[in-house]
Write an enzyme that holds these catalytic residues in place. Structure first.
Site, PDB file in Angstrom:
ATOM      1  N   GLY A   1       0.794  -1.103  -0.031  1.00 24.22           N
ATOM      2  CA  GLY A   1       0.274  -0.056   0.126  1.00 24.22           C
ATOM      3  C   GLY A   1       0.849   1.238   0.104  1.00 24.22           C
ATOM      4  O   GLY A   1       0.376   2.308  -0.728  1.00 24.22           O
TER       5      GLY A   1
ATOM      6  N   ASP B   1       0.653   1.428  13.097  1.00 29.23           N
ATOM      7  CA  ASP B   1       0.841  -0.047  12.712  1.00 29.23           C
ATOM      8  C   ASP B   1       1.006  -0.923  13.942  1.00 29.23           C
ATOM      9  O   ASP B   1       1.211  -2.164  13.916  1.00 29.23           O
ATOM     10  CB  ASP B   1       2.155  -0.084  11.614  1.00 29.23           C
ATOM     11  CG  ASP B   1       1.745   0.323  10.275  1.00 29.23           C
ATOM     12  OD1 ASP B   1       0.489   0.135   9.829  1.00 29.23           O
ATOM     13  OD2 ASP B   1       2.607   0.909   9.772  1.00 29.23           O
TER      14      ASP B   1
ATOM     15  N   GLN C   1       1.165   8.662   3.970  1.00 32.25           N
ATOM     16  CA  GLN C   1       1.425   8.247   2.393  1.00 32.25           C
ATOM     17  C   GLN C   1       0.678   9.404   1.419  1.00 32.25           C
ATOM     18  O   GLN C   1       1.069   9.738   0.499  1.00 32.25           O
ATOM     19  CB  GLN C   1       0.378   7.019   2.376  1.00 32.25           C
ATOM     20  CG  GLN C   1       1.362   5.896   3.057  1.00 32.25           C
ATOM     21  CD  GLN C   1       0.528   4.671   2.954  1.00 32.25           C
ATOM     22  OE1 GLN C   1      -0.840   4.721   2.493  1.00 32.25           O
ATOM     23  NE2 GLN C   1       0.849   3.527   3.606  1.00 32.25           N
TER      24      GLN C   1
ATOM     25  N   ARG D   1      -7.837  -4.175  10.764  1.00 29.11           N
ATOM     26  CA  ARG D   1      -7.092  -4.559  12.001  1.00 29.11           C
ATOM     27  C   ARG D   1      -7.877  -4.400  13.196  1.00 29.11           C
ATOM     28  O   ARG D   1      -7.391  -5.019  14.036  1.00 29.11           O
ATOM     29  CB  ARG D   1      -5.659  -3.634  11.704  1.00 29.11           C
ATOM     30  CG  ARG D   1      -4.999  -4.201  10.686  1.00 29.11           C
ATOM     31  CD  ARG D   1      -3.418  -3.520  10.899  1.00 29.11           C
ATOM     32  NE  ARG D   1      -2.542  -4.148   9.974  1.00 29.11           N
ATOM     33  CZ  ARG D   1      -1.570  -3.530   9.429  1.00 29.11           C
ATOM     34  NH1 ARG D   1      -1.157  -2.543   9.787  1.00 29.11           N
ATOM     35  NH2 ARG D   1      -0.709  -4.187   8.530  1.00 29.11           N
TER      36      ARG D   1
ATOM     37  N   LYS E   1      -6.551  -0.644   6.646  1.00 29.90           N
ATOM     38  CA  LYS E   1      -4.901  -1.271   6.435  1.00 29.90           C
ATOM     39  C   LYS E   1      -5.187  -2.327   5.577  1.00 29.90           C
ATOM     40  O   LYS E   1      -6.130  -2.575   4.991  1.00 29.90           O
ATOM     41  CB  LYS E   1      -4.522  -1.562   7.863  1.00 29.90           C
ATOM     42  CG  LYS E   1      -3.955  -0.152   8.494  1.00 29.90           C
ATOM     43  CD  LYS E   1      -2.727   0.682   7.856  1.00 29.90           C
ATOM     44  CE  LYS E   1      -2.288   1.774   8.450  1.00 29.90           C
ATOM     45  NZ  LYS E   1      -1.080   2.389   8.014  1.00 29.90           N
TER      46      LYS E   1
END
Length: 443
Positions: free
Chosen positions: A95, A323, A169, A354, A350
């Site tokens: 990703g 993360d 990102q 998650r 994600k």
């Protein structure tokens, strides 16, 4: 590592000194910036996981010459820009890779078609495509910008863009597109996110201006890339990935009698929220030998078995540890009391949802978990959970590794159903943990 399954079992203390694999964020960026630059870029300590290797292949498709010279050592010969690829760019599960590559590719007058594996094809790309479209790029693809899609770039306009969510990102995609935009770009962040792109752009010779400005009672970070920046090849020493270091460190905290040191871990303050949180929980976590490598602070982290207590994690800390919440939830399962994790809705988009997968996995292992739309609450008893479950991971590497760590200290073994995806970020995970004394076997 078998694709059929992997299981961990409780055993003796974990002890040893190890190195974390190279940081995934910096590894992706070293490939992309090296390809965009003019001249030679050398990289040492590159994470040779599936995601980064997919990015390397993509850069070759865009015209860069890339050679592996040894373990973690790579050479990139950049041409100062991208050529139009002759085939579809397959980014696998990456990703980060595909979003940054789309930003970089948008600056060039060409078409490129992107796809990925089943997981990546299900992840929305609209958050990146929206600012790129405002700059003048066009795209054709599935609903919400899901892959596969074709991007047409070139003749970009400058952009002043306020991020609608905290996303390194998206910020990075806009900055990379801004390298070839008339008037440059400015990205405004409501919450500071990891700043590897800014640091690395400077290392490659670009000017990046970062200012924190107050607006009422809130501080916004302004990141500006002036027009006309040129990149020149350089040397990149990739530090150890704090997201990967988290697994052996948390294992040491929850397995009685353990002491583990992970050397060379990046200590960028925008990536170390997990370590701060663990210390607040009472973890015996010591950072030593702090130094600077390639513009990033690194150090060695030693973790010793600790009696943990539940805490409330500040939501504003989420960007610095987004993360790491699955492995934090595992630590919370061994703590006494409630650990409250909110403001982490980003986890739902994600590689998997998650939040749900972490909650379901912990529940299957006998842990009390309350799932919320934007987070979850884990209540530990201060004793090892019962374990004894096979956890459904939906191919998510962090879900798999987190529950395997849980199994090393639970009352009974824990299995995960799709361990093959661990190779995307931590290809040596099983061997490293076995070297510390963990019991891991095919399920």
């Amino acid at each position: 590592m078998s694709l059929a399954g992997l299981k961990s079992a409780p055993g003796g203390a974990l002890r040893g000194i190890v190195r974390a694999p190279g940081d995934k964020s910096i590894s992706h960026r070293s490939m992309i910036l090296g390809a965009l630059a003019t001249g030679t870029t050398t990289v040492e300590g590159l994470l040779e996981g599936d995601d980064v290797l997919a990015t390397a292949r993509a850069m070759q498709a865009f015209g860069a010459r890339i050679e592996r010279e040894g373990v973690g050592r790579w050479r990139i010969e950049g041409k100062g820009g991208f050529e139009e690829p002759v085939d579809v760019i397959d980014c696998g599960n990456a990703g980060t890779g595909v979003r940054l590559i789309m930003g970089a590719a948008a600056g060039f007058a060409m078409c490129a078609t992107f796809t990925g594996d089943q997981s990546l094809r299900g992840r929305p790309m609209g958050r990146v495509l929206d600012p790129l479209a405002r700059m003048g790029a066009t795209w054709l693809g599935r609903d919400k910008g899901r892959l596969p899609l074709t991007l047409k770039g070139g003749n970009l306009r400058g952009l002043n863009y306020t991020l609608p969510m905290a996303s390194a990102q998206v910020k990075s995609a806009v900055l990379l597109a801004g390298l070839h935009a008339e008037g440059g770009v400015e990205v405004i962040e409501p919450e500071a996110t990891r700043d590897h792109t800014e640091r690395m752009l400077r290392a490659f010779g670009a000017e990046v201006i970062v200012e924190d400005r107050k607006a009422g009672d809130k501080t916004f970070r302004h990141v500006r890339l002036p027009e006309g920046q040129k990149l020149t090849g350089t040397h990149v020493a990739v530090p150890g990935d704090p997201s990967s270091a988290a697994f052996p460190l948390v294992a040491a905290l929850i397995v009685p009698g353990s002491e583990v040191t992970v050397e060379g871990v990046m200590l960028n303050e925008l990536r170390t929220g997990l370590f701060t949180t663990l210390q607040e929980m009472g973890a015996d976590l010591v950072i030593s030998n702090v130094r600077v490598a390639s513009g990033e602070e690194v150090g060695d982290i030693t973790a010793r078995y600790s009696q943990l207590k539940g805490v409330v994690v500040p939501p504003e800390r989420a960007p610095s540890m987004i993360d790491e919440y699955p492995i934090l939830a595992v630590a919370a399962a061994f703590a006494s009391g409630e650990t409250v994790m909110r403001g982490v809705g980003e986890m739902r988009v994600k590689e998997s949802d998650r939040i749900s997968l972490t909650a379901n996995g912990l529940k299957a292992c006998g842990v009390q978990v309350v799932e919320e739309p934007e987070g979850f609450i884990v209540t530990g008893t201060g004793q090892p959970p019962k374990g004894g479950a096979t956890v459904v991971t939906h191919g998510d590497h962090r879900i798999a590794m987190s529950h395997l760590i849980l199994g090393m200290a639970a009352q009974a073994e824990v299995a995960v159903d799709e361990p093959g995806m661990i190779a995307t970020s931590f290809p040596g995970f099983a061997d490293l943990m076995r070297g510390l004394g963990a019991t891991l076997a095919e399920a």
